[in-house]
Design an enzyme around this catalytic site. Structure first.
Site, PDB file in Angstrom:
ATOM      1  N   LYS A 151       0.635  -1.287  -0.134  1.00 17.85           N
ATOM      2  CA  LYS A 151      -0.005  -0.004  -0.009  1.00 17.85           C
ATOM      3  C   LYS A 151       0.895   1.218   0.059  1.00 17.85           C
ATOM      4  O   LYS A 151       0.706   2.198   0.910  1.00 17.85           O
ATOM      5  CB  LYS A 151      -0.893   0.141   1.357  1.00 17.85           C
ATOM      6  CG  LYS A 151      -1.769  -0.959   1.189  1.00 17.85           C
ATOM      7  CD  LYS A 151      -2.653  -0.954   0.134  1.00 17.85           C
ATOM      8  CE  LYS A 151      -2.519  -2.145  -0.895  1.00 17.85           C
ATOM      9  NZ  LYS A 151      -3.452  -2.309  -2.218  1.00 17.85           N
ATOM     10  N   ASP A 209      -7.989   0.119  -4.924  1.00 24.61           N
ATOM     11  CA  ASP A 209      -6.727   0.782  -5.451  1.00 24.61           C
ATOM     12  C   ASP A 209      -6.948   1.918  -6.564  1.00 24.61           C
ATOM     13  O   ASP A 209      -6.471   2.960  -6.108  1.00 24.61           O
ATOM     14  CB  ASP A 209      -5.784  -0.250  -6.037  1.00 24.61           C
ATOM     15  CG  ASP A 209      -4.551   0.537  -6.124  1.00 24.61           C
ATOM     16  OD1 ASP A 209      -3.727   0.743  -5.084  1.00 24.61           O
ATOM     17  OD2 ASP A 209      -3.935   0.466  -7.304  1.00 24.61           O
ATOM     18  N   GLU A 213      -6.295   5.783  -5.691  1.00 22.14           N
ATOM     19  CA  GLU A 213      -5.511   6.552  -6.218  1.00 22.14           C
ATOM     20  C   GLU A 213      -6.328   7.770  -7.105  1.00 22.14           C
ATOM     21  O   GLU A 213      -5.630   8.924  -7.094  1.00 22.14           O
ATOM     22  CB  GLU A 213      -4.699   5.813  -7.489  1.00 22.14           C
ATOM     23  CG  GLU A 213      -3.965   4.752  -6.990  1.00 22.14           C
ATOM     24  CD  GLU A 213      -3.395   3.634  -7.921  1.00 22.14           C
ATOM     25  OE1 GLU A 213      -2.606   3.081  -7.601  1.00 22.14           O
ATOM     26  OE2 GLU A 213      -4.028   3.665  -9.105  1.00 22.14           O
ATOM     27  N   GLU A 249       1.817  22.961   5.921  1.00 19.11           N
ATOM     28  CA  GLU A 249       1.340  22.728   7.335  1.00 19.11           C
ATOM     29  C   GLU A 249       0.750  21.335   7.412  1.00 19.11           C
ATOM     30  O   GLU A 249       0.688  20.499   8.356  1.00 19.11           O
ATOM     31  CB  GLU A 249      -0.024  23.520   7.989  1.00 19.11           C
ATOM     32  CG  GLU A 249      -0.390  23.511   9.322  1.00 19.11           C
ATOM     33  CD  GLU A 249      -1.079  24.476   9.678  1.00 19.11           C
ATOM     34  OE1 GLU A 249      -1.442  24.421  10.862  1.00 19.11           O
ATOM     35  OE2 GLU A 249      -1.290  25.640   9.252  1.00 19.11           O
TER      36      GLU A 249
END
Length: 350
Positions: A151, A209, A213, A249
């Protein structure tokens, strides 16, 4: 397998304690693992296995000089541990098919004749087998067909391995001809450095998957960043301020808190103003994006996304089009600002 409670749902996983590297080496002792393709996942998985004492060879087309030379630079020796694709497929008892999804369809006629009885065909993505009507990748009945899908990117697989950690991986057995398919895939999963292994199916792996993505991991993330950056710039904020509030951040602070103990802990360690605002606006973003994710999943599961990807990546000039798209992203003000910000980060203490 260990039973772990994942938020009220108990799942079975395989850890390094249950399946130690010593056991993986024992299972793979007589195997020759032929890694086909030295592009994205190939280098990381091959080098991790080699470092863990597995007999690894590489199958790479010499005409793709960059990848061939990279394998040589990584210590694989032509004629000894580096071969053409077909020669490696002949020599290997486990064929790790790690070229791109589009290339798997193209190379399949050259790989298929060398999948002799008892061998194992290993994937790190369920794409070609799940969408076999579009790819033509139909493994023979007398071999093991297995999947171990880290992963994370190949870069992360190697980096985490060298750091002594591991990328979690899913695993699946599509066909168990020898009666050893599960032992083989678990051994390979441990050998490539997985943190832990969790079961899936080829179909579920590819559906999750492709959704991930295109969604949170890459597509949605970049789209949301671009939108927030644009709004800040439209309202007079400097590139530095807009980038820091949008990307820096997140990547340098907040996501690290999420990684440590979860999103709720990250919220608890932010200001009261940030907590309240985030909790109030979270449902709005969820409601806005949920229909998009549902549409995305439907297109993935129907095969529509598969056809679109194969058509796009197989078209003449695709590489040039891809490079142009990536160059456009990299030259945008957002990511030019990011490049400048990265040069200003304090150097890590050695």
């Amino acid at each position: 397998m260990a039973q772990i409670d994942f938020g009220g749902v108990v799942e079975k996983v395989v850890t390094r304690q249950e399946f130690p590297l010593s056991k993986a080496r024992e299972v793979l002792n007589d195997e020759v693992v032929a890694v086909i393709g030295y592009g994205v996942q190939g280098p990381a998985q091959a080098m991790n296995m080699r470092d863990n004492g597995v007999n690894v060879i590489i199958g790479q087309a010499p005409e793709f000089r960059v990848d061939w030379d990279r394998a040589v630079a990584d210590g694989f020796v032509p004629g000894v541990s580096l071969f053409t694709v077909e020669e490696a497929a002949v020599r290997g008892t486990v064929i790790q098919y790690l070229v791109s999804d589009a290339a798997q369809r193209i190379l399949w006629p050259f790989i298929r004749p060398h999948l002799t009885p008892g061998k194992a065909l290993y994937f790190s993505h369920g794409f070609s087998v799940t969408y076999k009507e579009h790819t033509g990748v139909i493994p023979p009945d007398d071999i093991d067909v297995i999947l171990c899908a880290p992963k994370g990117s190949g870069t992360s697989v190697r980096r985490n391995f060298l750091a002594g950690a591991g990328i979690n991986s899913s695993f699946s057995v599509f066909r168990d001809h020898t009666g050893r398919a599960e032992q083989r895939v678990l051994a390979l999963g441990i050998a490539i450095g997985s943190g832990y292994l969790f079961p899936t199916t080829f179909e579920k792996e590819v559906y999750s998957d492709l959704t991930g993505e295109r969604g949170v991991l890459m597509g949605a993330l970049e789209g949301i960043m671009e939108a927030q950056y644009q709004v800040l710039r439209e309202n007079g904020h400097s590139p530095s301020e807009a980038f820091n509030e949008t990307v820096e951040e997140l990547t340098q602070s907040l996501i690290r808190l999420v990684d440590e103990k979860g999103m709720d802990w990250m919220y608890a360690n932010c200001s009261a103003t940030a907590q309240r605002g985030a909790l109030d606006w979270k449902p709005r973003f969820r409601e806005a994006t949920l229909p998009v994710f549902r549409e995305l999943y439907e297109k993935v599961s129907s095969g529509e996304e598969c056809v679109r990807v194969l058509t796009s990546t197989g078209s003449p000039g695709y590489r040039e089009e891809l490079n142009a798209e990536l160059a456009e992203m990299g030259s945008s003000e957002l990511w030019r600002a990011g490049a400048a910000v990265r040069t200003l980060r304090p150097a890590e203490k050695k």
